[in-house]
Design a protein around this motif. Sequence first.
Motif, PDB file in Angstrom:
ATOM      1  N   LYS A   1       0.826  -1.213   0.000  1.00  0.00           N
ATOM      2  CA  LYS A   1       0.000   0.000   0.000  1.00  0.00           C
ATOM      3  C   LYS A   1       0.860   1.262   0.000  1.00  0.00           C
ATOM      4  CE  LYS A   1      -4.041  -2.125   2.204  1.00  0.00           C
ATOM      5  NZ  LYS A   1      -4.840  -2.240   3.443  1.00  0.00           N
ATOM      6  N   GLU A   2       1.929   1.263   0.809  1.00  0.00           N
ATOM      7  CA  GLU A   2       2.822   2.421   0.833  1.00  0.00           C
ATOM      8  C   GLU A   2       3.532   2.589  -0.517  1.00  0.00           C
ATOM      9  OE1 GLU A   2       5.530   2.121   4.055  1.00  0.00           O
ATOM     10  OE2 GLU A   2       3.997   2.336   5.622  1.00  0.00           O
ATOM     11  N   CYS A   3       3.935   1.477  -1.091  1.00  0.00           N
ATOM     12  CA  CYS A   3       4.601   1.512  -2.391  1.00  0.00           C
ATOM     13  C   CYS A   3       3.650   2.067  -3.455  1.00  0.00           C
ATOM     14  CB  CYS A   3       5.068   0.110  -2.769  1.00  0.00           C
ATOM     15  SG  CYS A   3       5.929   0.030  -4.340  1.00  0.00           S
ATOM     16  N   HIS A   4       2.398   1.625  -3.408  1.00  0.00           N
ATOM     17  CA  HIS A   4       1.401   2.107  -4.373  1.00  0.00           C
ATOM     18  C   HIS A   4       1.238   3.626  -4.274  1.00  0.00           C
ATOM     19  CE1 HIS A   4      -3.092   2.352  -5.631  1.00  0.00           C
ATOM     20  NE2 HIS A   4      -2.295   2.626  -6.648  1.00  0.00           N
ATOM     21  N   ARG A   5       1.155   4.132  -3.045  1.00  0.00           N
ATOM     22  CA  ARG A   5       0.997   5.574  -2.854  1.00  0.00           C
ATOM     23  C   ARG A   5       2.218   6.329  -3.369  1.00  0.00           C
ATOM     24  NH1 ARG A   5      -1.562   4.140   2.120  1.00  0.00           N
ATOM     25  NH2 ARG A   5       0.432   4.327   3.236  1.00  0.00           N
ATOM     26  N   GLU A   6       3.404   5.822  -3.080  1.00  0.00           N
ATOM     27  CA  GLU A   6       4.633   6.497  -3.494  1.00  0.00           C
ATOM     28  C   GLU A   6       4.751   6.538  -5.026  1.00  0.00           C
ATOM     29  OE1 GLU A   6       7.896   8.720  -3.110  1.00  0.00           O
ATOM     30  OE2 GLU A   6       6.728   7.994  -1.390  1.00  0.00           O
ATOM     31  N   ILE A   7       4.476   5.407  -5.692  1.00  0.00           N
ATOM     32  CA  ILE A   7       4.577   5.353  -7.157  1.00  0.00           C
ATOM     33  C   ILE A   7       3.527   6.262  -7.797  1.00  0.00           C
ATOM     34  CG2 ILE A   7       4.343   3.854  -9.184  1.00  0.00           C
ATOM     35  CD1 ILE A   7       6.927   3.422  -7.726  1.00  0.00           C
ATOM     36  N   GLU A   8       2.335   6.290  -7.202  1.00  0.00           N
ATOM     37  CA  GLU A   8       1.264   7.153  -7.730  1.00  0.00           C
ATOM     38  C   GLU A   8       1.673   8.626  -7.621  1.00  0.00           C
ATOM     39  OE1 GLU A   8      -3.490   6.621  -7.625  1.00  0.00           O
ATOM     40  OE2 GLU A   8      -2.522   6.856  -5.671  1.00  0.00           O
ATOM     41  N   ASP A   9       2.226   9.023  -6.473  1.00  0.00           N
ATOM     42  CA  ASP A   9       2.681  10.414  -6.292  1.00  0.00           C
ATOM     43  C   ASP A   9       3.826  10.740  -7.246  1.00  0.00           C
ATOM     44  OD1 ASP A   9       0.820  10.784  -4.323  1.00  0.00           O
ATOM     45  OD2 ASP A   9       2.217  10.489  -2.653  1.00  0.00           O
TER      46      ASP A   9
ATOM     47  N   HIS B   1      14.458  11.444  -2.716  1.00  0.00           N
ATOM     48  CA  HIS B   1      13.581  10.849  -1.705  1.00  0.00           C
ATOM     49  C   HIS B   1      12.802   9.672  -2.298  1.00  0.00           C
ATOM     50  CE1 HIS B   1      10.729  10.554   1.612  1.00  0.00           C
ATOM     51  NE2 HIS B   1       9.751  10.577   0.711  1.00  0.00           N
ATOM     52  N   ALA B   2      12.262   9.868  -3.490  1.00  0.00           N
ATOM     53  CA  ALA B   2      11.497   8.801  -4.139  1.00  0.00           C
ATOM     54  C   ALA B   2      12.385   7.591  -4.421  1.00  0.00           C
ATOM     55  CB  ALA B   2      10.878   9.315  -5.436  1.00  0.00           C
TER      56      ALA B   2
ATOM     57  N   ARG C   1      15.064   6.602  -2.747  1.00  0.00           N
ATOM     58  CA  ARG C   1      15.321   5.863  -1.498  1.00  0.00           C
ATOM     59  C   ARG C   1      14.108   5.010  -1.111  1.00  0.00           C
ATOM     60  NH1 ARG C   1      17.799  10.848  -0.106  1.00  0.00           N
ATOM     61  NH2 ARG C   1      15.922  11.523   0.996  1.00  0.00           N
ATOM     62  N   LYS C   2      12.930   5.553  -1.282  1.00  0.00           N
ATOM     63  CA  LYS C   2      11.714   4.810  -0.942  1.00  0.00           C
ATOM     64  C   LYS C   2      11.551   3.576  -1.841  1.00  0.00           C
ATOM     65  CE  LYS C   2       8.601   6.240   1.390  1.00  0.00           C
ATOM     66  NZ  LYS C   2       8.178   5.965   2.787  1.00  0.00           N
ATOM     67  N   ILE C   3      11.755   3.774  -3.146  1.00  0.00           N
ATOM     68  CA  ILE C   3      11.584   2.668  -4.095  1.00  0.00           C
ATOM     69  C   ILE C   3      12.597   1.556  -3.813  1.00  0.00           C
ATOM     70  CG2 ILE C   3      11.883   2.031  -6.535  1.00  0.00           C
ATOM     71  CD1 ILE C   3      10.617   4.741  -7.243  1.00  0.00           C
ATOM     72  N   GLU C   4      13.845   1.947  -3.560  1.00  0.00           N
ATOM     73  CA  GLU C   4      14.864   0.935  -3.241  1.00  0.00           C
ATOM     74  C   GLU C   4      14.496   0.172  -1.973  1.00  0.00           C
ATOM     75  OE1 GLU C   4      18.377   3.342  -3.087  1.00  0.00           O
ATOM     76  OE2 GLU C   4      18.969   2.820  -5.137  1.00  0.00           O
ATOM     77  N   GLY C   5      13.944   0.875  -0.997  1.00  0.00           N
ATOM     78  CA  GLY C   5      13.528   0.219   0.240  1.00  0.00           C
ATOM     79  C   GLY C   5      12.395  -0.764   0.015  1.00  0.00           C
ATOM     80  N   PHE C   6      11.364  -0.341  -0.766  1.00  0.00           N
ATOM     81  CA  PHE C   6      10.237  -1.236  -1.065  1.00  0.00           C
ATOM     82  C   PHE C   6      10.728  -2.479  -1.806  1.00  0.00           C
ATOM     83  CE2 PHE C   6       7.584   2.862  -1.223  1.00  0.00           C
ATOM     84  CZ  PHE C   6       7.214   2.731   0.104  1.00  0.00           C
ATOM     85  N   LYS C   7      11.573  -2.258  -2.800  1.00  0.00           N
ATOM     86  CA  LYS C   7      12.063  -3.377  -3.608  1.00  0.00           C
ATOM     87  C   LYS C   7      12.830  -4.374  -2.739  1.00  0.00           C
ATOM     88  CE  LYS C   7      15.886  -3.219  -5.339  1.00  0.00           C
ATOM     89  NZ  LYS C   7      17.099  -2.657  -5.906  1.00  0.00           N
ATOM     90  N   THR C   8      13.714  -3.881  -1.883  1.00  0.00           N
ATOM     91  CA  THR C   8      14.503  -4.752  -1.008  1.00  0.00           C
ATOM     92  C   THR C   8      13.613  -5.533  -0.052  1.00  0.00           C
ATOM     93  OG1 THR C   8      16.372  -3.215  -1.119  1.00  0.00           O
ATOM     94  CG2 THR C   8      16.371  -4.807   0.688  1.00  0.00           C
ATOM     95  N   ASP C   9      12.641  -4.853   0.556  1.00  0.00           N
ATOM     96  CA  ASP C   9      11.736  -5.524   1.501  1.00  0.00           C
ATOM     97  C   ASP C   9      10.954  -6.644   0.821  1.00  0.00           C
ATOM     98  OD1 ASP C   9      12.567  -3.877   3.532  1.00  0.00           O
ATOM     99  OD2 ASP C   9      10.871  -2.486   3.372  1.00  0.00           O
ATOM    100  N   LEU C  10      10.483  -6.377  -0.394  1.00  0.00           N
ATOM    101  CA  LEU C  10       9.669  -7.373  -1.094  1.00  0.00           C
ATOM    102  C   LEU C  10      10.514  -8.557  -1.549  1.00  0.00           C
ATOM    103  CD1 LEU C  10       7.354  -5.010  -3.169  1.00  0.00           C
ATOM    104  CD2 LEU C  10       6.714  -6.403  -1.194  1.00  0.00           C
TER     105      LEU C  10
END
Length: 610
Positions: free
Chosen positions: A73-81, A116-117, A119-128
């Motif tokens: 859900k957080e990833c979806h919001r970040e990619i949409e923004d 910022h985006a 760092r967030k994307i790299e974090g989501f990708k690593t977690d998944l």
Amino acid sequence: MAEALAAVGVSASILQIVSLTAKLTQRINEFNSTAEEMPRALRSIHLQLPFLRETCQNLSTGDESENVSTIIKECHREIEDLFKTVDRLLPGPGEPKLSRAIKALKSIHHQEKFDHALRKIEGFKTDLILHCCQRTTDTPNVPASGREVSHILPVMPIASSIRRRKLLQKIDRQFSDYEYEDGVHKITILLGMGGQGKSRLALDYARRVSVESRSTLVLWVDATTKKSLIRAFEDIADHWNNRKRRFIDTSSRIEYVNEILAERKWLLVFDNYDHPDQFPDVCSFIPPGDGSVLMTSRHCDAGLLGKVVQLSGMDEGEGLELLRLRTEQNLDEPSNKAAAIKVLQTLGHLPLAVDQAGAYIRQQALPLSYFLQIYESQKQIILNQKHVYWDYKRKLDSESKEETPLDVLTTWELSIQQVGSTHVTRGVVEHVLTIAAFLGHVEISESLFREYAQYTRPVPDWLMCFTKNGEWEPHRYRDMVSTLLRLSLAQGRNGITGECCLSLHPMIKDWLQLRIAETDRGVYIMETISILANYINANVQERSLQETRSLLGHLDACMHSHTKFRPGTHRYGFGHLRDHAITFSTFYMSHGRYQEAEEGFLAVLDHDIQ
């Protein structure tokens, strides 16, 4: 009910992420095609998006845990923004020049937002990715005895490759075709030359079994050597035991593993079993019980242990899918698709080579059609290319603690190190293979080498081992070819006249030409020319149509190599090559190849005038 709704929500978010990342990639590509400079962070985001997209695509539909749901859900919001920001800030290809320039300038000032985006994307990708790996490695497996153990699988990026569904189905069929017999294990061997993706396919199959068959325990062991296999079983025992039981020696650890597997259904993957001659007792390590064994090997003798799934290159659909993934280019466009098919044909549909070429195309932002133009001149650079998530690795020996990334040019070096037989040394085999590479790599008859050995004096050292008392010994030559076949370095068959014919994969041909020093290439090309001229002059009897076509193909390949590499001062038609040029031109002319014949005769005439 609430859990079902949550699962639906997660699945919908995954689909939206996949769709948005595709649109975002396209939007950045449009900007890149019109702008002279792209913000650094945006360029990095552009590289990360396909890996995020593929990781999401590979998530199981049953992944509805609270942790995964939150990440999605957080990833979806970040990619949409991010998509809204990019769409607003970046100019499109149809905008006026002034508007594009202003927007491009503004985009540079939003570097911090893009950072910022990123760092967030790299974090989501690593977690998944970690979640996907844990899902296959940490799933508990509890039998009646109550001893809880987990799958043992290597951690590789889930999103690093394509799914070869036809081959996965074939593995299933091979296992299902086994008739039940007490004490007999089901063994399937993935067999093929280096670079065919055997380990990747085995891992995909093992992961699928670990997810779909929860009662089956899946283990992965390194079967490169006996020592590496023993170490793998020791590591499994220590991982499962968690210091609850004291082990005296290696045998006690293996016994412990066997005890646990005897209580379960299991799948054991023996990876890189490439040295059956050095390690023939591999089956003594197969545990008792209800289990199946999947092996990967480039050595044909391993196929004697069970049913074989032969890997001989990707089909066109798989190849296009891999190129689309690696290059991010639209292959639905007819000219792009046609160029992509030519790329696959040039690379012999070899997965590792296609992967490396795709990495190069993407890094250099090349059109597929242009790649074909530069491949010949940039071949060595392209075939050394790797991307940041490269997972084609292995330990080079039993003492290695770290895995070494392999490319097309290094993986076959591992195979050729195994070459050698009773009469033939490795140096001789390398010499024959290199000559074959300059002959065009297809349907190279034994008679070419036999005639050269019989009519050339003195006999070259590398051909002496195929003769005895001045006579050609066919069994010695065939012994060498048999070794190459077993190591998946060549294909072979008997020709119309009973001669042994040797063929090489086009990428092995390229590797053989590139692995030798530039100064040595000229020596090999000159020797190849001498072999062909000798054969044409000596073999004057009427040839079959197939033999003639093969000989013309060898001649074309040899002339192409001579033109491409231009060996030293050896100009075609001059010096030692004068008589050979007359031989080749006469042969060309007698078979209707008048342009090539004219070029050769003119070269000789030019020499005689000077």
